[in-house]
Design a protein around this motif. Sequence first.
Motif, PDB file in Angstrom:
ATOM      1  N   UNK B 201      75.684  51.353  21.480  1.00  0.00           N
ATOM      2  CA  UNK B 201      76.617  51.926  20.738  1.00  0.00           C
ATOM      3  C   UNK B 201      77.891  51.082  20.781  1.00  0.00           C
ATOM      4  N   UNK B 202      77.892  49.939  21.760  1.00  0.00           N
ATOM      5  CA  UNK B 202      78.951  49.053  21.723  1.00  0.00           C
ATOM      6  C   UNK B 202      79.260  48.585  20.498  1.00  0.00           C
ATOM      7  N   UNK B 203      78.302  48.278  19.685  1.00  0.00           N
ATOM      8  CA  UNK B 203      78.490  47.911  18.289  1.00  0.00           C
ATOM      9  C   UNK B 203      79.650  48.531  17.447  1.00  0.00           C
ATOM     10  N   UNK B 204      79.800  49.870  17.796  1.00  0.00           N
ATOM     11  CA  UNK B 204      80.695  50.546  17.030  1.00  0.00           C
ATOM     12  C   UNK B 204      82.251  50.282  17.643  1.00  0.00           C
ATOM     13  N   UNK B 205      82.309  49.366  18.520  1.00  0.00           N
ATOM     14  CA  UNK B 205      83.640  49.305  19.424  1.00  0.00           C
ATOM     15  C   UNK B 205      84.882  48.825  18.367  1.00  0.00           C
ATOM     16  N   UNK B 206      84.482  48.124  17.414  1.00  0.00           N
ATOM     17  CA  UNK B 206      85.572  47.530  16.978  1.00  0.00           C
ATOM     18  C   UNK B 206      86.211  48.578  15.729  1.00  0.00           C
ATOM     19  N   UNK B 207      85.346  49.663  15.751  1.00  0.00           N
ATOM     20  CA  UNK B 207      85.737  50.481  14.493  1.00  0.00           C
ATOM     21  C   UNK B 207      86.891  51.191  14.570  1.00  0.00           C
TER      22      UNK B 207
END
Lengths: 362, 211
Positions: B201-207
């Motif tokens: 879920x950290x992949x969403x962090x930049x969103x």
Amino acid sequence: MTTLLASLLVFLLLMELLVAGILLARRFLRPRGPFKLTINDTREVVLDESDTLMNHLYAQGVFIPSSCGGRGTCGLCRVRVEAPRQPCTPVEEDHLTPAQRAAGFRLACQVKVQSDLAIRVPDEILDAREREARVVSNILVAPGITHLVLAVPEDFTFHAGQYVQLRIPDPDGAAGVFRAYSIASDPAVRGTLELAVKLVPGGLGSPWLHARRPGDVLSFTGPYGEWRLEPDPAVGLLLVGGGVGLTPLRAILHEAATRCPDKPVHFFFGARSQDDLFWTDRLDALAARLPRGSATYALSHEPEGSSWSGARGFVHEAVDAAWEPEGPVQVFLCGPPPMIDALRPILDERGVEPERVFTDAF
Amino acid sequence: MNPGDISPLTILIAAIFTNNILLSNYLGMCSFIALSRRLDTAVGMGLAVTFVSTFTTALNWVIYHRVLARGALSFLPGGLGDRIQLEIFALIVFIAVIAAFVQVVEMVLERFSPAMHQALGLFLPLITVNCAILGVALFMVIRGYGFFQAVAYGFGSGLGWLLAVLLMAGLRRRLRFSTVPRGLEGVGITLIVTGIMAMAFMAFAGMVRIQ
């Protein structure tokens, strides 16, 4: 100071408001009676308030079995709700087979009476009365296990393997709670009940029962339970008990020795050490009355090099090492859940039909 | 960026993906582990959490800002309102509000929708002690959200929890057919999988970013 008092006041006011909100909601939202409860098409009672079906049945003198006090963990208080049909709660799903659920079975402690209800219970339960028993003796036979002998009315009869429920006074409620205990004594002997009660520290029932003295009077309901010994002498018998789980098995040994002594009977009793063994003289005497019978005691925590010459290790290991079925067999297992879980594959391996295996895990 | 300026929609999206209450704060773990064993219980509890979290956050926002916050009672005579300090009670009040709300909802459901009560009945009492719900109320105060932001945060956190528990229920269905090392069966492997899921879920962090 005023700051503190005023803050506390506002805080308490807020809490009172919340409580008032809940009480108001309860006043207007809780369904209120009267409801009509029909039992087995024969008895009709009118109930004034909403409560669990179990509490209502007890108040009506219908003593359905239950050993957990209505928490939904023992699964004994099965009743068939005929109308209206309701789905089970997840708590009940663990205790009812799909077939039972489809037939409308529910656990009475989980059913809330909120409308008219028609239920069916076994006739013998409708007949079960509360009776009085007097304590004859109450003696410790092993650490934490007391042998409770009760004098009961002569008209009380039971089958081997059945249990009674003793009424335990509840410090919070006047009515008390019920706790189930298996009967150890010979079903042929009228007027006496023998039980073994294991002390559960902090429990409600066992400490009270351990403290009973000769002459004390207590009340009980029953008998309950669907264990029945197969009288056919061609059907063998395997009995495995762990600790206080020995209790119903002793009654079955009594019945086997009286009614069908020709049966091949193999009896295994597991305990931790020699100190924890009890009733061995009675059990040996019973086994001696069965020409094709054997009694094996297995000790799991007996110190190395002690005087014990019998089997060592867990009781399921003793069964695995020493038991082979001689034709069809009926199996009774009573003890802690790990013991029963360990025995199932051993029985499967030897081709015992699952419907011939009766278990009581506690 | 001033927290008051973030749009509620951003907060909603962030609460589901980048700041998932379960995966980034590890709150609401006990019911997550207990109820992700089966898909249907996961859905039931997830919906119940979403519902309760949305409405209790709104309720708690009103109570905090109209009663508990410093100066909220300044209409009281004699300057008393300015001296009263109730912020320290926020934790207890929030718990009590959540518990009372759940009780009332349970009674409403029992009365008007027995089918729904059957489906959610078991989960509602569990929610009273679900720390995710309390966590949402406390974060909403710390981050200084306005009313609509708080409601969006509560709703989003509920949805985020629902998403996480649904994913886990799906994963655990597969886990049942795989060989798990001894000693890690059940809770152990679930916690490890949750950790890996949190990293994913950290992949969403930049969103989006809300704190």
